[in-house]
Design a protein around this motif. Structure first.
Motif, mmCIF file in Angstrom:
data_model
loop_
_atom_site.group_PDB
_atom_site.id
_atom_site.type_symbol
_atom_site.label_atom_id
_atom_site.label_comp_id
_atom_site.label_asym_id
_atom_site.label_seq_id
_atom_site.Cartn_x
_atom_site.Cartn_y
_atom_site.Cartn_z
ATOM 1 N N ARG A 129 0.835 -1.202 0.000
ATOM 2 C CA ARG A 129 0.000 0.000 0.000
ATOM 3 C C ARG A 129 0.869 1.252 0.000
ATOM 4 N NH1 ARG A 129 -2.856 -3.431 3.533
ATOM 5 N NH2 ARG A 129 -4.751 -4.156 2.491
ATOM 6 N N LYS A 130 1.940 1.229 0.778
ATOM 7 C CA LYS A 130 2.861 2.374 0.770
ATOM 8 C C LYS A 130 3.461 2.569 -0.615
ATOM 9 C CE LYS A 130 4.428 2.926 5.533
ATOM 10 N NZ LYS A 130 5.599 3.041 6.428
ATOM 11 N N ARG A 131 3.844 1.455 -1.239
ATOM 12 C CA ARG A 131 4.422 1.565 -2.584
ATOM 13 C C ARG A 131 3.393 2.096 -3.576
ATOM 14 N NH1 ARG A 131 7.629 -4.241 -3.162
ATOM 15 N NH2 ARG A 131 8.878 -4.054 -1.261
ATOM 16 N N THR A 132 2.142 1.709 -3.372
ATOM 17 C CA THR A 132 1.091 2.202 -4.261
ATOM 18 C C THR A 132 0.929 3.707 -4.127
ATOM 19 O OG1 THR A 132 -0.098 0.094 -4.153
ATOM 20 C CG2 THR A 132 -1.361 2.016 -4.836
ATOM 21 N N VAL A 133 0.885 4.180 -2.880
ATOM 22 C CA VAL A 133 0.799 5.627 -2.664
ATOM 23 C C VAL A 133 2.018 6.311 -3.268
ATOM 24 C CG1 VAL A 133 0.726 7.453 -0.926
ATOM 25 C CG2 VAL A 133 -0.618 5.373 -0.601
ATOM 26 N N ASN A 134 3.195 5.718 -3.076
ATOM 27 C CA ASN A 134 4.425 6.277 -3.650
ATOM 28 C C ASN A 134 4.327 6.362 -5.169
ATOM 29 O OD1 ASN A 134 7.028 7.265 -3.782
ATOM 30 N ND2 ASN A 134 7.985 5.259 -3.655
ATOM 31 N N SER A 135 3.814 5.318 -5.788
ATOM 32 C CA SER A 135 3.678 5.304 -7.252
ATOM 33 C C SER A 135 2.717 6.395 -7.727
ATOM 34 C CB SER A 135 3.186 3.935 -7.728
ATOM 35 O OG SER A 135 4.124 2.926 -7.436
ATOM 36 N N ILE A 136 1.615 6.563 -7.007
ATOM 37 C CA ILE A 136 0.652 7.601 -7.375
ATOM 38 C C ILE A 136 1.291 8.978 -7.279
ATOM 39 C CG2 ILE A 136 -1.495 8.742 -6.670
ATOM 40 C CD1 ILE A 136 -2.470 5.947 -5.743
ATOM 41 N N VAL A 137 2.018 9.225 -6.171
ATOM 42 C CA VAL A 137 2.647 10.530 -5.983
ATOM 43 C C VAL A 137 3.747 10.751 -7.017
ATOM 44 C CG1 VAL A 137 4.032 11.924 -4.396
ATOM 45 C CG2 VAL A 137 2.054 10.655 -3.542
ATOM 46 N N GLN A 138 4.559 9.707 -7.298
ATOM 47 C CA GLN A 138 5.604 9.831 -8.317
ATOM 48 C C GLN A 138 5.004 10.172 -9.669
ATOM 49 O OE1 GLN A 138 7.847 6.143 -8.145
ATOM 50 N NE2 GLN A 138 9.556 7.196 -7.175
ATOM 51 N N LYS A 139 3.909 9.532 -9.994
ATOM 52 C CA LYS A 139 3.253 9.795 -11.271
ATOM 53 C C LYS A 139 2.805 11.244 -11.349
ATOM 54 C CE LYS A 139 1.010 9.165 -15.155
ATOM 55 N NZ LYS A 139 1.745 9.133 -16.436
ATOM 56 N N PHE A 446 12.406 14.970 -3.252
ATOM 57 C CA PHE A 446 12.131 13.582 -2.871
ATOM 58 C C PHE A 446 12.468 12.596 -3.994
ATOM 59 C CE2 PHE A 446 9.017 16.237 -0.530
ATOM 60 C CZ PHE A 446 9.531 16.034 0.740
ATOM 61 N N THR A 447 13.332 13.007 -4.909
ATOM 62 C CA THR A 447 13.709 12.153 -6.041
ATOM 63 C C THR A 447 14.711 11.094 -5.595
ATOM 64 O OG1 THR A 447 13.411 14.036 -7.522
ATOM 65 C CG2 THR A 447 14.683 12.196 -8.379
ATOM 66 N N ASN A 448 14.643 9.907 -6.208
ATOM 67 C CA ASN A 448 15.667 8.897 -5.960
ATOM 68 C C ASN A 448 17.026 9.446 -6.370
ATOM 69 O OD1 ASN A 448 13.823 6.939 -5.057
ATOM 70 N ND2 ASN A 448 13.379 6.289 -7.149
ATOM 71 N N GLU A 449 18.037 9.135 -5.590
ATOM 72 C CA GLU A 449 19.364 9.744 -5.777
ATOM 73 C C GLU A 449 19.877 9.617 -7.202
ATOM 74 O OE1 GLU A 449 23.829 9.751 -3.715
ATOM 75 O OE2 GLU A 449 22.277 8.366 -3.014
ATOM 76 N N LYS A 450 19.695 8.468 -7.825
ATOM 77 C CA LYS A 450 20.230 8.238 -9.158
ATOM 78 C C LYS A 450 19.544 9.087 -10.223
ATOM 79 C CE LYS A 450 17.258 4.189 -10.024
ATOM 80 N NZ LYS A 450 16.434 4.831 -11.064
ATOM 81 N N ASP A 451 18.352 9.620 -9.909
ATOM 82 C CA ASP A 451 17.591 10.387 -10.901
ATOM 83 C C ASP A 451 17.656 11.887 -10.663
ATOM 84 O OD1 ASP A 451 16.682 8.105 -12.284
ATOM 85 O OD2 ASP A 451 15.107 7.797 -10.793
ATOM 86 N N ILE A 452 18.349 12.306 -9.615
ATOM 87 C CA ILE A 452 18.409 13.731 -9.305
ATOM 88 C C ILE A 452 19.111 14.487 -10.436
ATOM 89 C CG2 ILE A 452 19.466 15.448 -7.768
ATOM 90 C CD1 ILE A 452 18.882 13.570 -5.452
ATOM 91 N N GLY A 453 18.511 15.583 -10.850
ATOM 92 C CA GLY A 453 19.068 16.413 -11.914
ATOM 93 C C GLY A 453 18.424 16.185 -13.265
ATOM 94 N N LYS A 454 17.750 15.049 -13.437
ATOM 95 C CA LYS A 454 17.135 14.745 -14.732
ATOM 96 C C LYS A 454 15.978 15.694 -15.060
ATOM 97 C CE LYS A 454 18.365 9.825 -14.804
ATOM 98 N NZ LYS A 454 17.849 8.423 -14.838
ATOM 99 N N ILE A 455 15.388 16.297 -14.049
ATOM 100 C CA ILE A 455 14.263 17.204 -14.308
ATOM 101 C C ILE A 455 14.677 18.382 -15.192
ATOM 102 C CG2 ILE A 455 12.968 16.621 -12.237
ATOM 103 C CD1 ILE A 455 14.039 19.185 -10.952
ATOM 104 N N TYR A 456 15.952 18.749 -15.149
ATOM 105 C CA TYR A 456 16.393 19.909 -15.930
ATOM 106 C C TYR A 456 16.436 19.611 -17.430
ATOM 107 C CZ TYR A 456 17.561 21.380 -11.237
ATOM 108 O OH TYR A 456 17.472 21.680 -9.891
ATOM 109 N N ASP A 457 16.333 18.336 -17.775
ATOM 110 C CA ASP A 457 16.242 17.984 -19.206
ATOM 111 C C ASP A 457 14.929 18.464 -19.801
ATOM 112 O OD1 ASP A 457 18.704 16.754 -19.015
ATOM 113 O OD2 ASP A 457 17.885 14.744 -18.746
ATOM 114 N N ALA A 458 13.950 18.773 -18.934
ATOM 115 C CA ALA A 458 12.649 19.244 -19.418
ATOM 116 C C ALA A 458 12.690 20.716 -19.826
ATOM 117 C CB ALA A 458 11.585 19.037 -18.342
ATOM 118 N N LEU A 459 13.788 21.400 -19.491
ATOM 119 C CA LEU A 459 13.911 22.829 -19.803
ATOM 120 C C LEU A 459 14.665 23.042 -21.110
ATOM 121 C CD1 LEU A 459 14.831 24.294 -16.300
ATOM 122 C CD2 LEU A 459 12.589 24.307 -17.419
#
Length: 462
Positions: A129-139, A446-459
């Motif tokens: 259930r926690k993972r489900t909530v996490n998946s919803i929030v990540q989405k 709250f991003t997973n460490e390996k994915d930090i910084g990828k958001i800037y690819d959207a700019l």
């Protein structure tokens, strides 16, 4: 293991709720099958009914009984599925001619011939259930990328920690609030903390009605420090013994040469809109030279910048560096900073004692949203720092300020135009020079460490 000594077919019951059927259930069924070597076995699932789950777990199962039964009957090692009560007793075993009852190591059944196996590590219905909530929030976070100063993206813990609570007579909430407030107070090194509904601006208004009084020197370091002047000037009639003077941040050293005193030096530690960071040591030296106490609007600096303990009082909100939901304002202060005899005649809602004594509804759910997060605030600091470092490297040719003058929360860059190939929300600061933009770094809070910084690819920055 039980070896075959005769030709008897054994009836083996495994009792489940199986609200969310997972590999732990499958492994227990396989272990039960393998345990009886060379026996003819009939594997029977004793499946808790919907009413029993509601009665004992307090919620309705994600799948109702008939659907849980249908899934389990489709498994090749399962021969029968029968409805059972929560507690399996010898009466139940006798009713269905059961030879052995199988359960996980959390067994609480009082029945003969019960065999227990260790639970599968790392999985349970509650964890799923926690993972489900996490998946919803990540989405939701990934579907709208926030380059704003807060609230920005969310943690599943914000959602998972929400519950029905009340400020009086609710022992669970009393525990939650005490833990959260203590963890926040530890970020400041102060003696006291007050919470209330509102945000950072509300906190400033209350602090400057009750604590930051007398002769005040306001340091203009940007938009948010100038807001202090507006807030105080609008209520001077209510605070007859309070006056203020404003100087520019660049004039601090000159002011230190002037032989005068103040009760308070006040400013914003970090200026989000200008992406400017004050030198906290310089501010402390100024306040010492003026024999004054130091007040910081710390909404953009709390849990991000060091040495808030150098201030005598701070104000901030729940939804920026603390990583909570909007709705809570906080004042922290050293005991010596609060002199109630100096207060004017302030309205009920502006009276700090109203909030100290909790005389009306508090920010209960905003506090709850910080429960798990507050146990390790430094994870937010680490993520935001890593995200900012990734941005500085990616756009190093556009950076305007030296890193020593930048707050962790935001960065000022040179731009002609910003676009995006995704759904993004850009920060629109109330003040910013032409051909510049301010990018905030809470999108990776709250991003997973390996994915930090990828958001800037959207700019797409030109």
């Amino acid at each position: 293991m039980i070896k075959n000594k005769d030709d008897k077919t054994l009836r083996i019951m495994i009792d489940f709720c199986a609200t969310i059927i997972h590999h732990g259930h499958i492994r227990l069924i396989k272990k039960a099958k393998e345990y009886f070597i060379n026996h003819n076995t009939i594997i029977i699932i004793g499946l808790s009914t919907d009413d029993e789950i509601i009665k004992h777990k307090g919620y309705q199962s994600e799948l109702d009984f008939n659907h849980r039964k249908e899934v389990l009957e489709a498994l090749r090692d399962v021969d029968e599925v029968i409805p059972t009560p929560w507690d399996i007793t010898n009466v139940i075993l006798d009713t269905y001619n059961i030879d052995y009852l199988i359960h996980g190591s959390d067994n609480q059944n009082d029945a003969d011939n019960t065999i227990t196996f260790s639970r599968t590590k790392g999985v349970s219905s509650n964890k799923l259930r926690k993972r489900t909530v996490n998946s919803i929030v990540q989405k939701r976070n990934s579907s709208k990328i926030m380059f704003t100063p807060g609230p920005s993206n969310m943690s599943y813990l914000n959602m998972f920690d929400l519950k029905g609570v009340f400020g009086r007579g609710d022992e669970e909430y009393t525990h939650i609030e005490a833990l959260v407030l203590n963890n926040i107070l530890n970020l400041t090194g102060h003696d006291k903390i007050v919470r209330f509904q509102g945000g950072g601006t509300t906190a400033i208004d209350i602090a400057t009605s009750n604590i930051v009084l007398g002769k005040i020197l306001i340091i203009d370091s940007g938009y948010y420090s100038r807001r202090l002047e507006v807030i105080i000037s609008n209520k001077l009639k209510m605070l007859p013994d309070t006056t203020f003077k404003v100087i520019k941040y660049k004039d601090i050293e000159g002011e230190m040469a002037v032989n005068n005193t103040y009760d308070w030096v006040a400013t914003a530690y970090a200026e989000t809109a200008d992406a400017f960071l004050c030198d906290i040591e310089l501010l402390k030296s100024l306040s010492d030279s003026k024999k004054a106490k130091l007040f910081l609007d710390a909404t953009a600096s709390i849990n991000l910048e060091p040495n808030h303990d150098l201030a005598d009082a701070c104000t901030f909100s729940s939804c920026k560096g603390l990583g909570g939901l909007t709705g809570a304002g906080f004042i922290t202060y050293k005991d010596a900073a609060y002199k109630p005899e100096r207060r004017g005649d302030v309205p009920f809602t502006m009276d700090i004692d109203t909030h100290i004594n909790k005389l009306y509804t508090g920010p209960y759910h905003a506090i709850c949203s910080l429960y798990s997060i507050s146990k390790d605030f430094k994870n937010i600091t680490k993520n935001v720092k890593q995200s900012k470092a990734a941005f500085l490297e990616k756009y190093k040719d556009r950076i305007i300020r030296s890193t020593s003058d930048q707050p962790l929360i935001s960065t000022l860059i040179e731009v002609n135009n910003i676009e995006s190939n995704k759904n993004v929300v850009l920060y629109q600061p109330r003040t910013a020079p032409e051909n510049t933009a301010v990018i905030c770094h809470f999108g990776d809070m709250f991003t997973n460490e390996k994915d930090i910084g990828k958001i800037y690819d959207a700019l797409i920055i030109e």
